[in-house]
Design an enzyme around this catalytic site. Structure first.
Site, PDB file in Angstrom:
ATOM      1  N   GLY A  56     -26.952  36.817  -6.362  1.00 45.78           N
ATOM      2  CA  GLY A  56     -25.943  35.803  -6.613  1.00 45.78           C
ATOM      3  C   GLY A  56     -25.518  35.821  -8.069  1.00 45.78           C
ATOM      4  O   GLY A  56     -25.640  36.828  -8.759  1.00 45.78           O
ATOM      5  N   CYS A  57     -25.024  34.706  -8.549  1.00 50.46           N
ATOM      6  CA  CYS A  57     -24.578  34.602  -9.940  1.00 50.46           C
ATOM      7  C   CYS A  57     -25.695  35.001 -10.885  1.00 50.46           C
ATOM      8  O   CYS A  57     -26.819  34.483 -10.789  1.00 50.46           O
ATOM      9  CB  CYS A  57     -24.119  33.177 -10.222  1.00 50.46           C
ATOM     10  N   PHE A  58     -25.414  35.892 -11.807  1.00 51.07           N
ATOM     11  CA  PHE A  58     -26.469  36.389 -12.689  1.00 51.07           C
ATOM     12  C   PHE A  58     -26.966  35.360 -13.678  1.00 51.07           C
ATOM     13  O   PHE A  58     -28.037  35.517 -14.263  1.00 51.07           O
ATOM     14  CB  PHE A  58     -26.084  37.680 -13.409  1.00 51.07           C
TER      15      PHE A  58
END
EC number: 1.8.4.11
Length: 232
Positions: A56-58
């Protein structure tokens, strides 16, 4: 407007109204839990090793591993595509083959690759989500382990099989496993994002709970002071 910009606004509205509407988008997610450690793990053979993980979002994945003892560096970036498309504006289209990923360098004498994966599957993300994590959707948010050696590939594959066989999660694990072909660091404004923006609604709602879960479920490896990119 970029998707996350819209999400920030929605998060702020939901928080101000006290409605809990923000959580409806991710209500089917698996909650953080302490999953079993891998039965197959590595033995230290060098002073440093690298793991590259997408979940997902880093921002959140980086934030989690920056708080893990034995991790010497955690950098947000892109993996799975080519150098010419490794830019946030392009990766955000979902058409580059890249995933938002984090390159984790660690001391295997202090923490094993298997332990890194245990944290990844326990608190860093929901491995049963296909091409999404929480409010973010698209192939760039997929769950993927980019292996840097044949040993890592064996350990990762065996661990996924172990967790699926034990029915650890309510749904099958969607995590892909593939050799790392290249990692490209993300833009400077993405680095240390969780630490620099702890009150931003997206971070406060989606990512800070992951760090709290790390502290609760892995107290022996939790470090209160994160290892930051800016501090390298």
């Amino acid at each position: 407007m970029k998707r996350r910009g819209i999400l920030f606004m929605a998060a702020g509205l939901a928080a101000s109204l006290g409605t809990g509407l923000w959580f409806s988008a991710s209500s089917a997610e698996e909650a953080p839990r302490l999953v079993a450690p891998p039965t197959l793990d590595s033995r230290p053979s060098a002073a440093s090793e690298t793991a590259v993980l997408a979940g997902g979002c880093f921002w959140g994945v980086q934030g989690v591993f920056q708080h893990v003892k034995g991790v010497t560096s955690a950098v947000s970036g892109y993996a799975g595509g080519t150098a010419d498309t490794a830019r946030y504006e392009t990766v955000s289209t979902g058409s580059t083959g890249h995933a938002e990923a984090v390159r984790i360098r660690f001391d295997p004498r202090l923490i094993s690759y298997g332990r890194i994966l245990q944290i990844y599957f326990s608190v860093a993300h929901d491995p049963t989500q296909l091409n999404r994590q929480g409010p973010d959707s698209g192939t760039q948010y997929r769950s993927q382990i980019f292996t840097t050696s044949a040993e890592q590939a064996r350990i990762a594959a065996a661990y996924v099989s172990q967790l699926d066989g034990a029915k650890t999660f309510a749904r099958p694990i969607a995590t892909r496993i593939a050799p790392l072909r290249g990692f490209f660091s993300a833009e400077a404004y993405h680095q240390d994002y969780l630490t620099r923006h702890p009150t931003q609604p997206y971070i406060a709602i989606n990512d800070l709970p992951k760090v709290a879960a790390l502290q609760q479920l892995f107290p022996t490896v939790y470090r209160s002071d994160p290892v930051l990119v800016a501090g390298r």
